[in-house]
Write a protein that holds these residues in place. Structure first.
Motif, PDB file in Angstrom:
ATOM      1  N   THR A  37      81.533  16.868  90.452  1.00  0.00           N
ATOM      2  CA  THR A  37      81.181  18.109  91.084  1.00  0.00           C
ATOM      3  C   THR A  37      81.936  19.304  90.277  1.00  0.00           C
ATOM      4  N   ASN A  38      80.945  20.125  90.056  1.00  0.00           N
ATOM      5  CA  ASN A  38      81.816  21.151  89.056  1.00  0.00           C
ATOM      6  C   ASN A  38      81.976  22.261  90.074  1.00  0.00           C
ATOM      7  N   VAL A  39      83.293  22.499  90.155  1.00  0.00           N
ATOM      8  CA  VAL A  39      84.159  23.501  91.135  1.00  0.00           C
ATOM      9  C   VAL A  39      83.891  24.886  90.711  1.00  0.00           C
ATOM     10  N   PHE A  40      83.340  25.188  89.498  1.00  0.00           N
ATOM     11  CA  PHE A  40      82.960  26.481  89.186  1.00  0.00           C
ATOM     12  C   PHE A  40      82.270  27.169  90.090  1.00  0.00           C
ATOM     13  N   ALA A  41      81.200  26.272  90.520  1.00  0.00           N
ATOM     14  CA  ALA A  41      79.943  26.689  91.335  1.00  0.00           C
ATOM     15  C   ALA A  41      80.484  27.186  92.902  1.00  0.00           C
ATOM     16  N   THR A  42      81.630  26.727  93.247  1.00  0.00           N
ATOM     17  CA  THR A  42      82.093  27.150  94.539  1.00  0.00           C
ATOM     18  C   THR A  42      82.104  28.737  94.594  1.00  0.00           C
ATOM     19  N   GLU A  64      75.589  33.991 110.045  1.00  0.00           N
ATOM     20  CA  GLU A  64      77.114  33.994 109.876  1.00  0.00           C
ATOM     21  C   GLU A  64      77.605  32.616 110.330  1.00  0.00           C
ATOM     22  N   LYS A  65      77.063  32.550 111.595  1.00  0.00           N
ATOM     23  CA  LYS A  65      77.806  31.168 112.154  1.00  0.00           C
ATOM     24  C   LYS A  65      77.737  29.940 111.618  1.00  0.00           C
ATOM     25  N   LEU A  66      76.273  29.961 111.235  1.00  0.00           N
ATOM     26  CA  LEU A  66      75.616  28.874 110.556  1.00  0.00           C
ATOM     27  C   LEU A  66      76.467  28.477 109.271  1.00  0.00           C
ATOM     28  N   VAL A  67      76.664  29.651 108.226  1.00  0.00           N
ATOM     29  CA  VAL A  67      77.439  29.549 107.138  1.00  0.00           C
ATOM     30  C   VAL A  67      78.805  29.041 107.509  1.00  0.00           C
ATOM     31  N   ASN A  68      79.488  29.551 108.380  1.00  0.00           N
ATOM     32  CA  ASN A  68      80.771  29.269 108.796  1.00  0.00           C
ATOM     33  C   ASN A  68      80.744  27.563 109.310  1.00  0.00           C
ATOM     34  N   LYS A  74      82.336  21.037 105.588  1.00  0.00           N
ATOM     35  CA  LYS A  74      82.775  20.633 104.055  1.00  0.00           C
ATOM     36  C   LYS A  74      83.963  20.926 103.743  1.00  0.00           C
ATOM     37  N   GLY A  75      84.944  21.424 104.545  1.00  0.00           N
ATOM     38  CA  GLY A  75      86.164  21.341 104.318  1.00  0.00           C
ATOM     39  C   GLY A  75      86.614  22.792 103.563  1.00  0.00           C
ATOM     40  N   LEU A  76      85.775  23.722 103.709  1.00  0.00           N
ATOM     41  CA  LEU A  76      85.881  24.978 102.843  1.00  0.00           C
ATOM     42  C   LEU A  76      86.128  26.153 103.615  1.00  0.00           C
ATOM     43  N   LEU A  77      86.168  26.147 105.013  1.00  0.00           N
ATOM     44  CA  LEU A  77      86.350  27.211 105.735  1.00  0.00           C
ATOM     45  C   LEU A  77      87.614  27.781 105.470  1.00  0.00           C
ATOM     46  N   GLY A  78      87.778  29.092 105.281  1.00  0.00           N
ATOM     47  CA  GLY A  78      89.161  29.715 105.053  1.00  0.00           C
ATOM     48  C   GLY A  78      89.185  30.052 103.457  1.00  0.00           C
ATOM     49  N   THR A  79      88.328  29.123 102.799  1.00  0.00           N
ATOM     50  CA  THR A  79      88.553  29.382 101.132  1.00  0.00           C
ATOM     51  C   THR A  79      87.567  30.219 100.606  1.00  0.00           C
ATOM     52  N   ILE A  80      86.386  30.538 101.408  1.00  0.00           N
ATOM     53  CA  ILE A  80      85.499  31.256 101.121  1.00  0.00           C
ATOM     54  C   ILE A  80      85.424  32.260 101.919  1.00  0.00           C
ATOM     55  N   LYS A  81      85.261  33.644 101.536  1.00  0.00           N
ATOM     56  CA  LYS A  81      85.394  34.634 102.396  1.00  0.00           C
ATOM     57  C   LYS A  81      83.688  35.086 102.971  1.00  0.00           C
ATOM     58  N   GLY A 109      68.047  28.140 107.963  1.00  0.00           N
ATOM     59  CA  GLY A 109      68.415  26.678 108.339  1.00  0.00           C
ATOM     60  C   GLY A 109      69.529  26.201 107.371  1.00  0.00           C
ATOM     61  N   ARG A 110      70.005  25.095 107.955  1.00  0.00           N
ATOM     62  CA  ARG A 110      71.038  24.385 107.336  1.00  0.00           C
ATOM     63  C   ARG A 110      70.779  23.923 105.962  1.00  0.00           C
ATOM     64  N   ASP A 111      69.757  23.335 105.540  1.00  0.00           N
ATOM     65  CA  ASP A 111      69.385  23.008 104.349  1.00  0.00           C
ATOM     66  C   ASP A 111      69.642  24.001 103.363  1.00  0.00           C
ATOM     67  N   ALA A 112      68.884  25.293 103.878  1.00  0.00           N
ATOM     68  CA  ALA A 112      68.891  26.269 102.703  1.00  0.00           C
ATOM     69  C   ALA A 112      70.596  26.921 102.509  1.00  0.00           C
ATOM     70  N   VAL A 113      71.154  26.801 103.584  1.00  0.00           N
ATOM     71  CA  VAL A 113      72.466  27.574 103.556  1.00  0.00           C
ATOM     72  C   VAL A 113      73.285  26.571 102.520  1.00  0.00           C
ATOM     73  N   GLU A 114      73.084  25.196 102.782  1.00  0.00           N
ATOM     74  CA  GLU A 114      73.817  24.388 101.748  1.00  0.00           C
ATOM     75  C   GLU A 114      73.397  24.375 100.315  1.00  0.00           C
ATOM     76  N   LYS A 115      72.276  24.566 100.125  1.00  0.00           N
ATOM     77  CA  LYS A 115      71.657  24.949  98.833  1.00  0.00           C
ATOM     78  C   LYS A 115      72.049  26.138  98.075  1.00  0.00           C
ATOM     79  N   ALA A 116      71.824  27.228  99.078  1.00  0.00           N
ATOM     80  CA  ALA A 116      72.378  28.833  98.641  1.00  0.00           C
ATOM     81  C   ALA A 116      73.885  28.668  98.176  1.00  0.00           C
ATOM     82  N   LEU A 117      74.735  27.802  98.890  1.00  0.00           N
ATOM     83  CA  LEU A 117      76.071  27.786  98.418  1.00  0.00           C
ATOM     84  C   LEU A 117      76.289  26.695  97.634  1.00  0.00           C
TER      85      LEU A 117
END
Length: 122
Positions: A37-42, A64-68, A74-81, A109-117
């Motif tokens: 996984t390329n971390v540059f994409a986070t 916003e709640k779904l994104v959070n 994914k263990g990224l809460l707090g690392t992404i504003k 939806g969830r899939d669209a959020v995951e894809k966007a991120l």
């Protein structure tokens, strides 16, 4: 710009040779099982539009709640504003996210959020 390209080239070369599965500093490349996984994409910042049309189509506090929730799973809460943003003028394509300054339309939806991120597993 040149040094960033050079770093990516060196890391790619080492990965091809199988000499490394990670690169420090900044842990640029991480390896999970057999996937690299390329971390540059986070993303660093996710802005959620909550104005009238985006909110009506699922944006605002719900998105916003779904994104959070996705970030937490994914263990990224707090690392992404994650925050709200002003109207981006693309109301007909909402709900919209602004990820590191780039507008992403129709995030439903969830899939669209995951894809966007960039977090969707293959």
């Amino acid at each position: 710009m040149k040094s960033c390209f050079t770093n990516q080239l060196i890391v790619s070369f080492l990965l091809v040779l199988g000499l490394t599965t990670s690169f420090t500093p900044n842990n640029l490349i991480s390896k999970t099982s057999s996937k690299t996984t390329n971390v540059f994409a986070t993303p660093q910042t996710v802005e959620v539009c909550g104005f009238k049309d985006c909110k009506r189509s699922g944006g605002g506090p719900r998105l916003e709640k779904l994104v959070n929730t996705v970030l937490e799973e994914k263990g990224l809460l707090g690392t992404i504003k994650v925050e709200g943003c002003e109207c981006q003028g693309e109301c007909g394509y909402g709900p919209n996210l602004v990820i590191d300054g780039k507008i992403v339309n129709s995030v439903k939806g969830r899939d669209a959020v995951e894809k966007a991120l960039g977090l969707q597993e293959e």
